[in-house]
Design a protein around this motif. Structure first.
Motif, PDB file in Angstrom:
ATOM      1  N   VAL A  19       0.823  -1.200   0.113  1.00 55.52           N
ATOM      2  CA  VAL A  19      -0.058  -0.043   0.199  1.00 55.52           C
ATOM      3  C   VAL A  19       0.974   1.246   0.081  1.00 55.52           C
ATOM      4  O   VAL A  19       0.521   2.150  -0.815  1.00 55.52           O
ATOM      5  N   LEU A  20       1.994   1.298   0.644  1.00 51.40           N
ATOM      6  CA  LEU A  20       2.785   2.388   0.892  1.00 51.40           C
ATOM      7  C   LEU A  20       3.702   2.802  -0.141  1.00 51.40           C
ATOM      8  O   LEU A  20       4.430   3.911  -0.175  1.00 51.40           O
ATOM      9  N   LYS A  21       3.884   1.794  -1.204  1.00 52.29           N
ATOM     10  CA  LYS A  21       4.525   2.052  -2.130  1.00 52.29           C
ATOM     11  C   LYS A  21       3.947   3.442  -2.993  1.00 52.29           C
ATOM     12  O   LYS A  21       4.755   4.093  -3.588  1.00 52.29           O
ATOM     13  N   VAL A 105      -8.352   7.318  13.763  1.00 52.79           N
ATOM     14  CA  VAL A 105      -8.983   8.610  13.727  1.00 52.79           C
ATOM     15  C   VAL A 105      -9.583   9.130  15.176  1.00 52.79           C
ATOM     16  O   VAL A 105      -9.696  10.234  15.114  1.00 52.79           O
ATOM     17  N   GLN A 106      -9.909   8.216  15.943  1.00 54.08           N
ATOM     18  CA  GLN A 106     -10.421   8.593  17.316  1.00 54.08           C
ATOM     19  C   GLN A 106      -9.440   9.088  18.187  1.00 54.08           C
ATOM     20  O   GLN A 106      -9.060   8.135  19.066  1.00 54.08           O
ATOM     21  N   MET A 107      -8.709  10.325  18.055  1.00 60.72           N
ATOM     22  CA  MET A 107      -7.666  10.677  18.792  1.00 60.72           C
ATOM     23  C   MET A 107      -8.186  11.698  19.938  1.00 60.72           C
ATOM     24  O   MET A 107      -9.043  12.378  19.843  1.00 60.72           O
ATOM     25  N   PRO A 108      -7.520  11.484  21.044  1.00 60.30           N
ATOM     26  CA  PRO A 108      -7.947  12.371  22.261  1.00 60.30           C
ATOM     27  C   PRO A 108      -7.422  13.894  21.860  1.00 60.30           C
ATOM     28  O   PRO A 108      -6.488  14.217  21.065  1.00 60.30           O
ATOM     29  N   LYS A 109      -8.334  14.797  22.398  1.00 57.57           N
ATOM     30  CA  LYS A 109      -7.947  16.321  22.549  1.00 57.57           C
ATOM     31  C   LYS A 109      -6.380  16.491  22.642  1.00 57.57           C
ATOM     32  O   LYS A 109      -5.712  15.902  23.599  1.00 57.57           O
ATOM     33  N   GLY A 110      -5.721  17.476  21.745  1.00 54.18           N
ATOM     34  CA  GLY A 110      -4.387  17.577  21.948  1.00 54.18           C
ATOM     35  C   GLY A 110      -3.488  16.895  20.976  1.00 54.18           C
ATOM     36  O   GLY A 110      -2.381  17.190  20.967  1.00 54.18           O
ATOM     37  N   ILE A 111      -4.080  15.613  20.696  1.00 57.18           N
ATOM     38  CA  ILE A 111      -3.095  14.778  19.885  1.00 57.18           C
ATOM     39  C   ILE A 111      -3.696  14.411  18.570  1.00 57.18           C
ATOM     40  O   ILE A 111      -4.335  13.184  18.255  1.00 57.18           O
ATOM     41  N   PRO A 112      -3.905  15.444  17.588  1.00 56.08           N
ATOM     42  CA  PRO A 112      -4.467  15.097  16.361  1.00 56.08           C
ATOM     43  C   PRO A 112      -3.637  14.189  15.473  1.00 56.08           C
ATOM     44  O   PRO A 112      -2.364  14.278  15.459  1.00 56.08           O
ATOM     45  N   VAL A 113      -4.410  13.333  14.614  1.00 58.56           N
ATOM     46  CA  VAL A 113      -3.954  12.686  13.556  1.00 58.56           C
ATOM     47  C   VAL A 113      -4.863  12.789  12.357  1.00 58.56           C
ATOM     48  O   VAL A 113      -5.863  12.620  12.383  1.00 58.56           O
ATOM     49  N   ALA A 114      -4.214  13.415  11.368  1.00 59.37           N
ATOM     50  CA  ALA A 114      -5.088  13.704   9.890  1.00 59.37           C
ATOM     51  C   ALA A 114      -4.954  12.381   9.408  1.00 59.37           C
ATOM     52  O   ALA A 114      -4.066  11.488   9.413  1.00 59.37           O
ATOM     53  N   THR A 115      -6.424  11.791   9.048  1.00 60.51           N
ATOM     54  CA  THR A 115      -6.432  10.379   8.870  1.00 60.51           C
ATOM     55  C   THR A 115      -7.043  10.416   7.321  1.00 60.51           C
ATOM     56  O   THR A 115      -8.060  11.233   7.236  1.00 60.51           O
ATOM     57  N   VAL A 116      -6.555   9.468   6.380  1.00 66.31           N
ATOM     58  CA  VAL A 116      -7.159   9.493   5.185  1.00 66.31           C
ATOM     59  C   VAL A 116      -7.972   8.116   5.200  1.00 66.31           C
ATOM     60  O   VAL A 116      -8.090   7.253   6.128  1.00 66.31           O
ATOM     61  N   ALA A 117      -8.341   7.828   4.030  1.00 69.35           N
ATOM     62  CA  ALA A 117      -9.259   6.551   3.871  1.00 69.35           C
ATOM     63  C   ALA A 117      -8.377   5.271   4.028  1.00 69.35           C
ATOM     64  O   ALA A 117      -7.166   5.246   4.044  1.00 69.35           O
ATOM     65  N   ILE A 118      -9.298   4.166   4.232  1.00 70.38           N
ATOM     66  CA  ILE A 118      -8.503   2.916   4.508  1.00 70.38           C
ATOM     67  C   ILE A 118      -7.523   2.887   3.044  1.00 70.38           C
ATOM     68  O   ILE A 118      -8.208   2.836   1.867  1.00 70.38           O
ATOM     69  N   ASP A 119      -6.450   2.380   3.307  1.00 67.49           N
ATOM     70  CA  ASP A 119      -5.408   2.188   1.974  1.00 67.49           C
ATOM     71  C   ASP A 119      -5.416   3.430   1.243  1.00 67.49           C
ATOM     72  O   ASP A 119      -4.921   3.456   0.309  1.00 67.49           O
ATOM     73  N   GLY A 120      -5.591   4.534   1.752  1.00 64.90           N
ATOM     74  CA  GLY A 120      -5.538   6.007   1.061  1.00 64.90           C
ATOM     75  C   GLY A 120      -4.272   6.473   1.088  1.00 64.90           C
ATOM     76  O   GLY A 120      -4.053   7.719   1.101  1.00 64.90           O
ATOM     77  N   ALA A 121      -3.426   5.721   0.487  1.00 69.82           N
ATOM     78  CA  ALA A 121      -1.947   6.046   0.249  1.00 69.82           C
ATOM     79  C   ALA A 121      -1.895   7.416  -0.434  1.00 69.82           C
ATOM     80  O   ALA A 121      -0.882   8.050  -0.361  1.00 69.82           O
ATOM     81  N   ASP A 122      -2.322   7.273  -1.698  1.00 71.02           N
ATOM     82  CA  ASP A 122      -2.027   8.473  -2.680  1.00 71.02           C
ATOM     83  C   ASP A 122      -2.491   9.903  -1.978  1.00 71.02           C
ATOM     84  O   ASP A 122      -1.936  10.846  -1.896  1.00 71.02           O
ATOM     85  N   ASN A 123      -3.621   9.800  -1.323  1.00 67.98           N
ATOM     86  CA  ASN A 123      -4.314  11.039  -0.764  1.00 67.98           C
ATOM     87  C   ASN A 123      -3.214  11.422   0.675  1.00 67.98           C
ATOM     88  O   ASN A 123      -3.112  12.653   0.853  1.00 67.98           O
ATOM     89  N   ALA A 124      -2.644  10.552   1.390  1.00 71.53           N
ATOM     90  CA  ALA A 124      -1.896  10.898   2.267  1.00 71.53           C
ATOM     91  C   ALA A 124      -0.479  11.466   1.900  1.00 71.53           C
ATOM     92  O   ALA A 124       0.037  12.509   2.482  1.00 71.53           O
ATOM     93  N   ALA A 125      -0.067  11.048   0.649  1.00 71.94           N
ATOM     94  CA  ALA A 125       1.209  11.736   0.041  1.00 71.94           C
ATOM     95  C   ALA A 125       0.806  13.094  -0.383  1.00 71.94           C
ATOM     96  O   ALA A 125       1.644  14.189  -0.073  1.00 71.94           O
TER      97      ALA A 125
END
Length: 165
Positions: A19-21, A105-125
């Motif tokens: 996926v990460l390729k 995606v379910q992160m506590p206040k103060g520790i954000p993680v921007a989350t893309v779709a399942i296997d969303g490799a291109d959008n993450a890049a």
């Protein structure tokens, strides 16, 4: 030495590499330096914490973290840095990646993680590139050109469809 910020691509397991390729190739296509590692939130937590706590001083601008199942990697990395962290939930279990999506995606206040779709490799890049483009006009222009190319592709496909119908 280049003053370009690097992107770290961290995977929880070598099974995430297919996926990460796409992530790695997309980042490289924009000329973004990439460093890739395998780290586990559960099996190598000290290594993950050490990496993320020194990522900024080591020249990184964004961290991308991909993991499946109980996907805590992005959150562990985000807890130890002020850099943006993008999580890629990996489809790796009988729950079709929903478990990884919720864990990412379910992160506590103060520790954000921007989350893309399942296997969303291109959008993450692309999201990482957009974050770096805030301070990099050349990269911003490359992203604008990419969007123009996408528009042209859709218009061409519509024209072809109209001719066929």
């Amino acid at each position: 030495m280049s003053d370009k910020k690097k992107v770290a691509v961290i995977m929880g397991s070598d099974s995430d590499l297919p996926v990460l390729k796409n992530t790695i190739n997309t980042l490289k296509s924009f000329g973004i330096p990439v460093e890739t590692h395998i780290m586990s939130a559960h099996r190598t937590p000290a290594q993950a914490c050490e990496f993320s706590s020194h990522a900024r001083e080591n020249g990184f601008g964004v961290i991308i973290a991909a993991a499946g199942k109980a996907a805590h990697l992005a959150g562990v990395l985000a807890a130890h840095t002020t850099l943006p962290v993008i999580g890629i939930p990996i489809k790796a279990s009988t729950l079709d990646g929903l478990d990884a999506l919720l864990s990412t995606v379910q992160m506590p206040k103060g520790i954000p993680v921007a989350t893309v779709a399942i296997d969303g490799a291109d959008n993450a890049a692309i999201l990482a590139a957009q974050m770096l483009a805030i301070a990099d006009e050349e990269l911003a222009q490359q992203l604008a050109q990419m969007k123009e190319n996408m528009t042209a592709e859709v218009v061409a496909k519509d024209q072809k469809l109209q001719q066929e119908l």
